[in-house]
Structure formats: structure tokens, C-alpha cells
Design an enzyme around this catalytic site. Structure first.
Site, PDB file in Angstrom:
ATOM      1  N   HIS A 399       0.386 -50.357 -34.301  1.00 13.87           N
ATOM      2  CA  HIS A 399       0.843 -49.342 -35.264  1.00 13.87           C
ATOM      3  C   HIS A 399      -0.302 -48.522 -35.848  1.00 13.87           C
ATOM      4  CE1 HIS A 399       4.105 -47.454 -37.132  1.00 13.87           C
ATOM      5  NE2 HIS A 399       4.802 -48.497 -37.528  1.00 13.87           N
ATOM      6  N   ASP A 403       2.523 -44.234 -33.431  1.00 11.72           N
ATOM      7  CA  ASP A 403       3.555 -44.069 -34.458  1.00 11.72           C
ATOM      8  C   ASP A 403       4.893 -44.566 -33.933  1.00 11.72           C
ATOM      9  OD1 ASP A 403       1.741 -42.918 -36.198  1.00 11.72           O
ATOM     10  OD2 ASP A 403       2.149 -40.882 -35.485  1.00 11.72           O
TER      11      ASP A 403
END
Length: 427
Positions: A399, A403
């Protein structure tokens, strides 16, 4: 006779230390030139260490699981001639020492000096007899025994792990079973008898590397998982058709090369997923080539051989290369180059794939695609309930780099390609 010391060789790639995984010899063995002495493990692969000379093993330089420095003493042998050990010429009398003294790694000279003082004491006399049984097995080491002995042990309810072997290389004989039972050896009763045995297994070799790798990945990477359902009915029909027509001449296709092809095509639109992240230098490197890591289960644990340039092969080319790499990994024959350099990983548990999984990212990559089991389920298609072949993709992403929207869009692109398999081959 002389002493020859074999040192831990320089395996290359700037490696300063390796883990000793397994010995193929023991003290007292006669070895010949090029015979494999031990297996050691680097960060990338297991390497066999051969003997450069012939001779008799005097001492071993470490225990399995021990990390040894390159250049450190690995094995000490007695050889014909002067040998390469400087102290050998200063102690020529060692070559004529009694066998019981030679079997000791280091203390032969000291033992000879202290022998006159020990003659009046009866206690040391039994020591040579105590050396007759085979060495104690290391934790987790499989006991050696013939099929007949194993069957008899099963019939008796005896666990061979706890039986000391007296045969060659510690092999358990029928007499050893008799001795074990005669001296109160525990027999596993049938039915619902309580068990109190314990087994400690040392985490070494590939299992240790897997543990370290997984811990590092979970510690350093904030994982984000995304699961999508895919209708693979048409894809499976195409696969069956291609196998019926071309399996004899080109080889059999599984679903894996189709999924690899879908990832190759989808990554053209989402290059940020085909990347590696150096979180210490804070640099993301994106790759044009798709070097696809294929998670493979072996007897020793999980390995990830690399399908290099997956974009450059057709379905059968990728299928053949994956089969070759998986075979090499399962038998411990994959090279360091074949186990490193992946840019994204594909993981599948095959028929055991379950409904959902949460695969761990292969650090320093930023994405892994997990394949779950294909099952037939009733689905609504054009207002009608029909049976379709369904499969989930359970994928994880870093992450910090990927995204959530991009991760979901990538999996949706893979889904569209697999549900409309003709589009896999459109350029």
C-alpha cells in the site's frame, strides 16, 4: 600422511557467510575427490560443496543450522602426502594414532600426553565401547531403516524417531527394535490412549529462510488485499479444446499460463505493479520485462522460481518453462539465478486453493496474485440460473506503492481478459 583443511569456499555475489544445512559425510568416512561433503544455503539457493581431494574425515567444522563465514574451516581430512595444513608437518606422529583417537576432531595430541597418568584409573576404560552406537540424530532428522523394519515398527506401535540405530550410518535394525522394547521403550497403544511424546525440530536451511523472508515481508510491507470472483467457464472450455488438439505435440496446458498471459497484458496498463521497492533508498524500480515468480511447494518448503520474460513466450512456452522450474525447485536443483530477480509473483494452491487466501508479498516486490480453487456454482446469467465455473483471485499489494484503486483496476483488467479469453491474444 598429512592433514588437508577444506575451507568454506567463496560462492560469489559478495556473500560473506552461509548457513550449513546438511552434512553428507561423518567423521571417519573415506571420501573421494568431487564427492559432495555438505550443503550450504545462501540467501538465494542451496549449494553443494564437493571435496577437492580424497582422504579420511577427521573433523567437521560445524553443525547443521550454524552460520559459517566464508574462508572458515569446513572439513579436516587425513590425506596421502604432506597435505595443506601447516601444523601437519610438525606432528607427523598423528597419522599413526589409534583409531579411537583419530575419530576425535582435535584432542589427539593432548590425549597421547595424558595417557600415562590415566593408566591407573579404571573409569576411562569403558569409553571406547560407548562409542559403538551410531551418533544421535539431529532434531528433525529422519531415521534410517529398511521397509521391513518400518513395517514391523508400525505393527508394534513404535516410533522410530526414538530408536537408536546401530547399523551403518545409524540405520535401525531389527535388533535395535528388540533392544528398545526390552529396555522399556514406549509403545503407542491403539485406540484413544493419551500421548505424551514431544518432538523438537530445529528451524534450519530453507525453512529458516522462509521464516525470515515472511517475517521481513510482514514487518516491512503494509499489505492490502483484494479478492475478485472470475467466471472461467469459457477459458476452461478453450483450455480443454487446446489440450485435445495440441497436447500430444505441444504439451498439456493448465490454467497457470493463461493467468500469466493475462497478467502480462494487464501490466502494460498498470506498470506500477510490475516493480520492486527499495524502502531503504526509497526508490521504486518499474520493469518492462515481466519476470514472474511462481510460488512452488517443495518437500523442504515454499520456493519461488522465476519465469523470466513471460511476455516473450506463448502459452506452451510459458507452460514448459514453469514445469521445468517447478521440477528443479521441488528437487532442490534450481540455481540461484532461477530463484531470484522476480518482479511480480503468482501463487496458487491448486486443488487446495480454498475460497479466499491472503498471500504474503515476495519482498521487495509490490504485488502478488493468488489463485483459488475453481468450482462449479449456480450463477444468474441473462436472468437465468445456470451452472458456471467460478474462481477467485486473492491478491495482495504494497500500500506504500500501490493505491487501492489501481490494485482493484488491475485485477478487474485481469478478470476481463480471463472471462473473454480471445482478448488475451490481441496485440
Amino acid at each position: 600422511m598429512g592433514i588437508h583443511v577444506i575451507k568454506m569456499p567463496d560462492i560469489g555475489e559478495g556473500i560473506a557467510e552461509v548457513e550449513l544445512v546438511e552434512w553428507h559425510i561423518k567423521v571417519g568416512d573415506e571420501v573421494h575427490e568431487d564427492q559432495v561433503l555438505a550443503e550450504v544455503m545462501t540467501d538465494k539457493a542451496t549449494v553443494e560443496i564437493p571435496s577437492p581431494v580424497s582422504g579420511r574425515i577427521l573433523a567437521l567444522g560445524g553443525e547443521p543450522g550454524q552460520v559459517m563465514a566464508v574462508g572458515g574451516e569446513l572439513v579436516r581430512l587425513e590425506v596421502e602426502g604432506a597435505g595443506n595444513h601447516r601444523e601437519a608437518a610438525a606432528r607427523p606422529h598423528e597419522s599413526t594414532a589409534a583409531p579411537s583417537a583419530e575419530a576425535q576432531p582435535e584432542p589427539a595430541p593432548q590425549a597421547q600426553k595424558e595417557a600415562p597418568r590415566a593408566e591407573a584409573k579404571p573409569a576411562p576404560a569403558p569409553r571406547p565401547a560407548a562409542a559403538a552406537p551410531a551418533p544421535r540424530r539431529a532434531p528433525g532428522e529422519k531415521p534410517l531403516a529398511s521397509p521391513a523394519v518400518r513395517q514391523r515398527a508400525r505393527d508394534l506401535g513404535v516410533e522410530l524417531q526414538f530408536v537408536q540405530g546401530s547399523g551403518p550410518a545409524g540405520r535401525i535394525l531389527h535388533d535395535d527394535l528388540d533392544q528398545y522394547l526390552a529396555h522399556g521403550g514406549a509403545v503407542v497403544a491403539s485406540g484413544y490412549a493419551a500421548r505424551h511424546d514431544e518432538q523438537q525440530i530445529q528451524v534450519i536451511g530453507l525453512r529458516r529462510k522462509i521464516a525470515q523472508k515472511m517475517a521481513e515481508a510482514k514487518r516491512r510491507i503494509p499489505h492490502f488485499s483484494y479478492v475478485e470472483e472470475i467466471d472461467v467457464t469459457d477459458l476452461e472450455a478453450l483450455r480443454v479444446h487446446l489440450n485435445a488438439k495440441y497436447a500430444a505435440s505441444r504439451g498439456k496446458l493448465t490454467l497457470l499460463p493463461f493467468i500469466a498471459r493475462a497478467m502480462v497484458v494487464a501490466l502494460r496498463e498498470f506498470p506500477q505493479l510490475n516493480a520492486r521497492y527499495d524502502d531503504e533508498a526509497e526508490v521504486i524500480t518499474r520493469y518492462g520485462a515481466v519476470h514472474l515468480g511462481v510460488a512452488t511447494q517443495s518437500d523442504s518448503g515454499l520456493m519461488v522460481p522465476v519465469l523470466r520474460n513471460a511476455e516473450s513466450r506463448d502459452l506452451w512456452g510459458n507452460a514448459a518453462e514453469v514445469a521445468r522450474l517447478a521440477e528443479a525447485a521441488r528437487h532442490g536443483k534450481a540455481s540461484r539465478e532461477e530463484l531470484s530477480g522476480s518482479t511480480i509473483t503468482l501463487s496458487s494452491l491448486g486443488a487446495l486453493g480454498g475460497i479466499v487466501s491472503t498471500p504474503v508479498i515476495n519482498h521487495p516486490e509490490v504485488a502478488i496474485v493468488g489463485v483459488n480453487r475453481m468450482v462449479e456454482r449456480p450463477m444468474v446469467v441473462n436472468g437465468q440460473i445456470v451452472v458456471r465455473k467460478m474462481m477467485n483471485l486473492s491478491s495482495s499489494f504494497d500500500h506504500r506503492v500501490v493505491d487501492g484503486m489501481d490494485a482493484a483496476a488491475f485485477i478487474q483488467a485481469v478478470r476481463a481478459l480471463l472471462e473473454h479469453p480471445a482478448t488475451l491474444f490481441l496485440e
